[in-house]
Design a protein around this motif. Sequence first.
Motif, short mmCIF file in Angstrom:
data_model
loop_
_atom_site.label_atom_id
_atom_site.label_comp_id
_atom_site.label_asym_id
_atom_site.label_seq_id
_atom_site.Cartn_x
_atom_site.Cartn_y
_atom_site.Cartn_z
N TRP A 84 13.77 -11.50 -14.00
CA TRP A 84 12.82 -10.41 -13.77
C TRP A 84 11.47 -10.74 -14.38
N HIS A 85 10.41 -10.32 -13.69
CA HIS A 85 9.05 -10.42 -14.21
C HIS A 85 8.58 -9.02 -14.58
N VAL A 86 8.05 -8.86 -15.78
CA VAL A 86 7.47 -7.60 -16.23
C VAL A 86 5.95 -7.76 -16.21
N LEU A 87 5.29 -7.00 -15.37
CA LEU A 87 3.85 -7.11 -15.20
C LEU A 87 3.18 -5.81 -15.65
N PHE A 88 2.02 -5.93 -16.26
CA PHE A 88 1.19 -4.77 -16.58
C PHE A 88 -0.13 -4.94 -15.83
N LEU A 89 -0.27 -4.21 -14.74
CA LEU A 89 -1.41 -4.37 -13.85
C LEU A 89 -2.46 -3.29 -14.07
N ALA A 90 -3.70 -3.65 -13.78
CA ALA A 90 -4.82 -2.75 -14.05
C ALA A 90 -4.98 -1.67 -12.99
N SER A 91 -4.31 -1.81 -11.87
CA SER A 91 -4.42 -0.81 -10.81
C SER A 91 -3.45 0.33 -11.07
N GLY A 92 -3.69 1.47 -10.44
CA GLY A 92 -2.76 2.59 -10.56
C GLY A 92 -1.57 2.41 -9.65
N ALA A 93 -0.62 3.32 -9.76
CA ALA A 93 0.55 3.26 -8.89
C ALA A 93 0.15 3.38 -7.43
N SER A 94 -0.93 4.10 -7.14
CA SER A 94 -1.37 4.26 -5.75
C SER A 94 -1.76 2.93 -5.13
N MET A 95 -2.23 1.99 -5.93
CA MET A 95 -2.52 0.65 -5.41
C MET A 95 -1.24 -0.02 -4.91
N GLN A 96 -0.12 0.27 -5.57
CA GLN A 96 1.14 -0.35 -5.17
C GLN A 96 1.59 0.14 -3.80
N PHE A 97 1.14 1.33 -3.39
CA PHE A 97 1.47 1.81 -2.05
C PHE A 97 1.05 0.78 -1.00
N HIS A 98 -0.07 0.12 -1.24
CA HIS A 98 -0.58 -0.89 -0.30
C HIS A 98 -0.11 -2.29 -0.68
N GLN A 99 -0.06 -2.56 -1.96
CA GLN A 99 0.24 -3.92 -2.41
C GLN A 99 1.67 -4.33 -2.08
N VAL A 100 2.61 -3.38 -2.15
CA VAL A 100 4.01 -3.73 -1.84
C VAL A 100 4.16 -4.20 -0.39
N PRO A 101 3.75 -3.41 0.60
CA PRO A 101 3.90 -3.92 1.97
C PRO A 101 3.00 -5.13 2.25
N LEU A 102 1.85 -5.20 1.61
CA LEU A 102 0.98 -6.36 1.79
C LEU A 102 1.71 -7.64 1.41
N ASN A 103 2.50 -7.58 0.35
CA ASN A 103 3.24 -8.74 -0.12
C ASN A 103 4.53 -8.99 0.66
N PHE A 104 5.21 -7.93 1.10
CA PHE A 104 6.60 -8.10 1.52
C PHE A 104 6.93 -7.67 2.95
N LEU A 105 6.00 -7.05 3.68
CA LEU A 105 6.31 -6.64 5.05
C LEU A 105 5.99 -7.79 6.00
N PRO A 106 7.03 -8.42 6.58
CA PRO A 106 6.78 -9.59 7.43
C PRO A 106 6.28 -9.20 8.81
N ALA A 107 5.56 -10.09 9.42
CA ALA A 107 5.09 -9.87 10.79
C ALA A 107 6.29 -9.65 11.71
N GLY A 108 6.22 -8.59 12.50
CA GLY A 108 7.30 -8.29 13.43
C GLY A 108 8.52 -7.67 12.78
N GLY A 109 8.50 -7.50 11.48
CA GLY A 109 9.64 -6.94 10.78
C GLY A 109 9.54 -5.44 10.58
N SER A 110 10.38 -4.92 9.70
CA SER A 110 10.37 -3.48 9.45
C SER A 110 10.70 -3.20 7.99
N VAL A 111 10.22 -2.06 7.52
CA VAL A 111 10.56 -1.56 6.19
C VAL A 111 10.96 -0.11 6.32
N ALA A 112 11.72 0.38 5.36
CA ALA A 112 12.24 1.75 5.41
C ALA A 112 11.64 2.56 4.27
#
Length: 369
Positions: free
Chosen positions: A74-102
Amino acid sequence: MTPPADLDQRLHNFSAGPGALPSDVMEEVREELPVFPGLGASIMEVSHRSAAYSEIHERAKERMARLLGLGDDWHVLFLASGASMQFHQVPLNFLPAGGSVAYLDTGNWSGKAVAEAVIVANTRSARVDVVASSRDGDYSYVPRQSDWRLDPGATYLHYTSNNTIYGTQLREEPDVPMPLVCDASSDFLSRPLDMDRYGLLYAGAQKNIGPAGVTAVLVRDEFLQTRLPGLPTLLDYGTHAKKLFHTPPVFAIYIVDKVLGWIERNGGLAGMVERNRTKVEALYGALDATDFYRPTARTEDRSHMNVTFRLPSEELEARFVTEAAGEGLLALKGYRTVGGVRASIYNAVEPASVDALVDFMGRFESTYG
């Protein structure tokens, strides 16, 4: 010069966020704020790569991992952005082209997370599936998993564990075949978690573990390695997992470290469960003992962090909030879009504060009921 305030003058703080911090931590911060021991300056005034701050940063990561039982994967990160930034950052990192998330929609913040994921999906011919929503019930409940429409091929399932506005909470992690991604901002470290089920978990510090300005992100390395290539440097979780890339919110992390130490000294997550159980039983017990107060969340889905309720009229609700403030019971007004009353009873809120609120509730009902 104005003399320092006596911490005994602190009132009963039920703010939903930024929320209450432990008095012990506030005492430590007050003592160390002008001159950090052995440093000759405040921790806010020195390099984030200094030995003094590096020790704080690494200790906070170690404490977080110890409290949650995290392994070396596990990686423990302390980021300067708020949790609302993660709303975008999570799919930006992990939603593949043509794929789906739930996504599970249980309130305002999960709805915002869906909206950000859709922005990313539209650039990748991908799909965001809302597996279930409690919007039809004004978010007063959490949809049962048996009613979800879940595609087992989704890359991850995102959910919000506790809903500050509507006062609902998922008691246990969803049992699904894909990694979980969780916005745990408002109940983080209030109870043990089954971290084996997660790919990533994030939490804005200002609810339960520190002041505003830092977000804790926990990401499993196996999940991290599935992120897409070509990401913007600062929005790539891998950048921050590799090293301390740029100046972090030093002062906020310094306080997070102290709060984590306070949790450890008070029995860890098991201790927080017991501490919060006492408050929950007292407050919901008072609400359920009368028809004058009406909890807004269904009994089985009631939050142990944000207790929301209504009175017989909006006029009485306004009077309740005003008179409570006059007796040192702060920040009880409900969220601006839903009204009512909300008492946020995060880890740091003392049981004595809840007892004071319950006492006031009884007297208020005797006068106006």
